[in-house]
Design a protein around this motif. Structure first.
Motif, PDB file in Angstrom:
ATOM      1  N   CYS A   1     111.776  72.344  50.533  1.00  0.00           N
ATOM      2  CA  CYS A   1     112.355  71.718  49.341  1.00  0.00           C
ATOM      3  C   CYS A   1     112.189  72.641  48.132  1.00  0.00           C
ATOM      4  N   LYS A   2     111.048  73.288  48.042  1.00  0.00           N
ATOM      5  CA  LYS A   2     110.780  74.129  46.869  1.00  0.00           C
ATOM      6  C   LYS A   2     111.799  75.275  46.777  1.00  0.00           C
TER       7      LYS A   2
ATOM      8  N   ILE B   1     108.214  64.747  54.970  1.00  0.00           N
ATOM      9  CA  ILE B   1     107.820  65.425  53.728  1.00  0.00           C
ATOM     10  C   ILE B   1     107.789  66.922  54.030  1.00  0.00           C
ATOM     11  N   ASN B   2     108.539  67.686  53.240  1.00  0.00           N
ATOM     12  CA  ASN B   2     108.866  69.080  53.606  1.00  0.00           C
ATOM     13  C   ASN B   2     108.766  69.972  52.361  1.00  0.00           C
ATOM     14  N   PRO B   3     107.557  70.065  51.798  1.00  0.00           N
ATOM     15  CA  PRO B   3     107.430  70.664  50.466  1.00  0.00           C
ATOM     16  C   PRO B   3     107.895  72.123  50.370  1.00  0.00           C
ATOM     17  N   ASP B   4     107.544  72.944  51.335  1.00  0.00           N
ATOM     18  CA  ASP B   4     107.878  74.374  51.237  1.00  0.00           C
ATOM     19  C   ASP B   4     109.378  74.601  51.169  1.00  0.00           C
TER      20      ASP B   4
ATOM     21  N   ASP C   1     106.935  64.564  38.017  1.00  0.00           N
ATOM     22  CA  ASP C   1     107.421  65.939  38.124  1.00  0.00           C
ATOM     23  C   ASP C   1     107.367  66.676  36.804  1.00  0.00           C
TER      24      ASP C   1
ATOM     25  N   SER D   1     106.030  70.681  42.508  1.00  0.00           N
ATOM     26  CA  SER D   1     106.718  69.843  43.491  1.00  0.00           C
ATOM     27  C   SER D   1     105.907  69.701  44.779  1.00  0.00           C
ATOM     28  N   ILE D   2     105.074  70.667  45.087  1.00  0.00           N
ATOM     29  CA  ILE D   2     104.270  70.552  46.314  1.00  0.00           C
ATOM     30  C   ILE D   2     103.143  69.526  46.128  1.00  0.00           C
ATOM     31  N   GLU D   3     102.475  69.597  44.975  1.00  0.00           N
ATOM     32  CA  GLU D   3     101.449  68.574  44.653  1.00  0.00           C
ATOM     33  C   GLU D   3     102.068  67.178  44.601  1.00  0.00           C
ATOM     34  N   LYS D   4     103.260  67.105  44.006  1.00  0.00           N
ATOM     35  CA  LYS D   4     103.928  65.808  43.855  1.00  0.00           C
ATOM     36  C   LYS D   4     104.201  65.184  45.211  1.00  0.00           C
ATOM     37  N   LYS D   5     104.669  65.999  46.144  1.00  0.00           N
ATOM     38  CA  LYS D   5     104.976  65.456  47.475  1.00  0.00           C
ATOM     39  C   LYS D   5     103.711  65.005  48.197  1.00  0.00           C
TER      40      LYS D   5
END
Lengths: 401, 401
Positions: free
Chosen positions: A168-169, A163-166, B147, B152-156
């Motif tokens: 991906c954003k 899981i790689n939120p930053d 979504d 997207s960060i909260e979602k992940k």
């Protein structure tokens, strides 16, 4: 967190010695900084007989500074993605010698014998094994991290691990939003302004981009490299090395395939106006199209072979499903290829294949070709039944101009 | 792990006192076990004036024993899913008073004033607010965890919080594999054997089921209840309560919608042969179809309202995308409804709506209707442009028999 940036060459060499067995105490080590300088620091450490790479991730984007913080977890992700790719697709990624979470740094193999694929394409080199190598890399890394190979419990652990939120954003914004509106981050050639404005009004295009974005957000199909442009592939006469998987996450397979295909097509657009003889450039464009066919066909054949030989999951190995699935994968790949072409043309980050054309008019001509191709790829993606049909369509477009 | 099962009533009452403020020290407490007894232990603890529920998850499936271990993480997931649903869809789930990870147990509101929706449907009760309540529950819980609402960060982070491999694996098998082959776990009425054998040969059906399975494995759209059959919905004249979200994970939205629609259709199949007057049963079948329309229409309207008022994500709120998306959601929902109907008819776990028909011939007649309907829902799911078309198709099928 007690993170400390390497400040001196001695910091770097000490770290290199500590995390690899490559150097003896007697070796005198030197350091050069070789990173492209956008996000991380990359050092080459070398003695008379040996060398390696040290890569350090700062808690922010290097060129912007502390104003754009970026999770240092990306270096763990890069390290773990490299190790997994090494396992799944032998010798196509640099070997990791060591990693230290405290310093946010990796020590890895120096691939200095290889050059950037982007530079090779711009110079019209015809390296023989690259397209096949890319096809194999895609088939192996994607198959062995998908539900077609992993059990569902292992697969869910993989999703969690990556899981790689930053990061991906960043992609969510620069691929799927900025280029579809008049965004301040965009970089639009003045001569292309009206083309861009027309594109921003195209709701069918924007609907299809939203579908691709939703898949990017949601569809955890396989562990992607997720930044597979031609600057992440290094190549020479004997093959390829793939680097920099810091964007890795479990996402839609077509994203990796599409990105590399798009980078061949961006070069093809550039070749219409790069310096050099017309015949030589046209010939190279045909070679690029043949390479795209080889990439897809190699991927397609090898991926299907893997399924036939190794997929245990009984419902997913049904031949009727696999045929449907490979068709869908082609459509996804072409769609994502289209988003890469558009964002590299009117978004924030351009590619040298086109950007190095100094005459703005000539550059606009190549950019227009990229933009038209990108839109076709996105809107007509489900209509292409095989990769040949794409090649035919691109040729038509080139001859009709 | 020092987990200890509650062995005596005193263990249960002590835990209830410790984790809720409902009882005073003077209250004399009694305990009754009320669970259906398949997986967990569920106790009702009550004084003269108050009551609550204690639910304890064992490290294995209760009816099978230590031979089928099951992660106790499911009780954390149930607790966190209940709290999130309470936030997103007020008062539709039992309030959680307390949770203890060591005991793997939750203390929560007693919803004894409500009865199981399955029983209500079997008894042909026409509870007025149920279908609308279900539509709102679906719209609220699904929208606020998708979504379309979350960044997207909260979602992940949500995906990570609700990774639920053990319970997903059960669904992956019992929904998407067992019923499509001659599996030893299946429970097939002897009179339905040839229908089942025909189904096992249908590669188009199996391809479509594989597509639905791949979405179930991969598509992290929103936090699902993921076990939303009519035994998980409790109802009375004033509304509904939804319980038991231990299967919760971030998956395809259509799965929740499809399951509850399927349970209405399973009851409709049952009503063809349950005891009672023909006219009364036919009338109830029409009421069930009207309820399905209400569930979808309420969901559809409220979900679109939420998007209009609350979606910030600029690319996903494009009206052209939303129209495409809602159409896709209907198709997904009907597809998953089909898998529920088939697995409840020839898979391991049947439903009382049909299973309680004692005459095997009559039961086979209802089962055949479920099986035919299930296959139509899966194979033709993309052809239904709205929920009315489904209702028309079901009516045709009922009258043509």
């Amino acid at each position: 967190m007690s993170f400390e940036k390497f400040n001196t060459d001695a910091d770097v060499t000490a770290f290199a010695r500590q995390h690899s067995p490559l150097f003896s105490d007697q070796d005198r080590l030197q350091v050069e900084e070789i990173g492209d300088g956008n996000i991380n620091f990359v050092y080459r450490v070398f003695s008379d007989s040996n060398s390696l790479i040290v890569k350090q991730a700062l808690p922010y984007i290097r060129v912007i500074g502390e104003g754009w913080p970026l999770s240092q977890d990306r270096i763990r992700i890069e390290c773990e993605a490299l190790k997994l790719a090494a396992k799944n697709c032998q010798s196509v990624v640099p070997e990791v010698y060591g990693f230290a979470a405290e310093q946010c740094a990796i020590v890895m193999q120096d691939i200095g014998a290889y050059g950037s694929l982007r530079s090779a394409l711009i110079e019209r080199q015809k390296l023989p094994l690259v397209a096949e190598g890319i096809g194999c890399f895609l088939a192996d890394t994607l198959f062995y991290t998908s539900d077609l190979y992993l059990g569902s419990i292992e697969k869910k652990a993989l999703v969690q691990q990556f899981i790689n939120p930053d990061l991906c954003k960043i992609s969510e914004e620069v691929f799927f939003w900025d280029p579809y509106c008049d965004h301040e981050r965009n970089n639009v050639n003045g001569l292309l302004r009206s083309d861009a404005e027309q594109l921003w009004q195209d709701v069918v295009l924007k609907r299809e981009v939203a579908r691709l974005k939703a898949k990017f957000l949601n569809q955890a199909e396989a562990l992607l490299h997720a930044d597979l442009h031609s600057g992440s592939v290094f190549a020479n006469q004997s093959g390829i090395k793939v680097i920099d998987p810091e964007f890795a996450f479990v996402g839609p397979i077509g994203f990796d395939i599409g990105l590399i295909i798009a980078n061949y097509l961006l070069n093809l657009s550039g070749q219409a106006n790069l310096p050099g003889e017309q015949t030589e450039r046209s010939d190279y464009q045909q070679w690029l199209l043949a390479s795209i066919e080889t990439i897809w066909d190699t991927f397609d054949q090898r991926f299907r072979d893997h399924i036939q030989q190794e997929t245990q999951e009984p419902s997913l190995k049904l031949p009727e499903y696999i045929d449907w699935y490979m068709q869908e994968l082609l459509a996804d790949s072409l769609g994502y290829a289209g988003t890469e072409m558009i964002r590299r043309t009117i978004g924030v980050a351009h590619v040298d294949d086109v950007e190095s054309i100094s005459d703005p008019k000539k550059r606009a001509d190549s950019e227009r070709l990229s933009l038209v191709l990108g839109q076709i790829l996105i809107k007509d993606r489900a209509g292409f039944r095989n990769i040949d049909q794409l090649v035919v369509r691109v040729r038509e477009l080139m001859y009709c101009r």
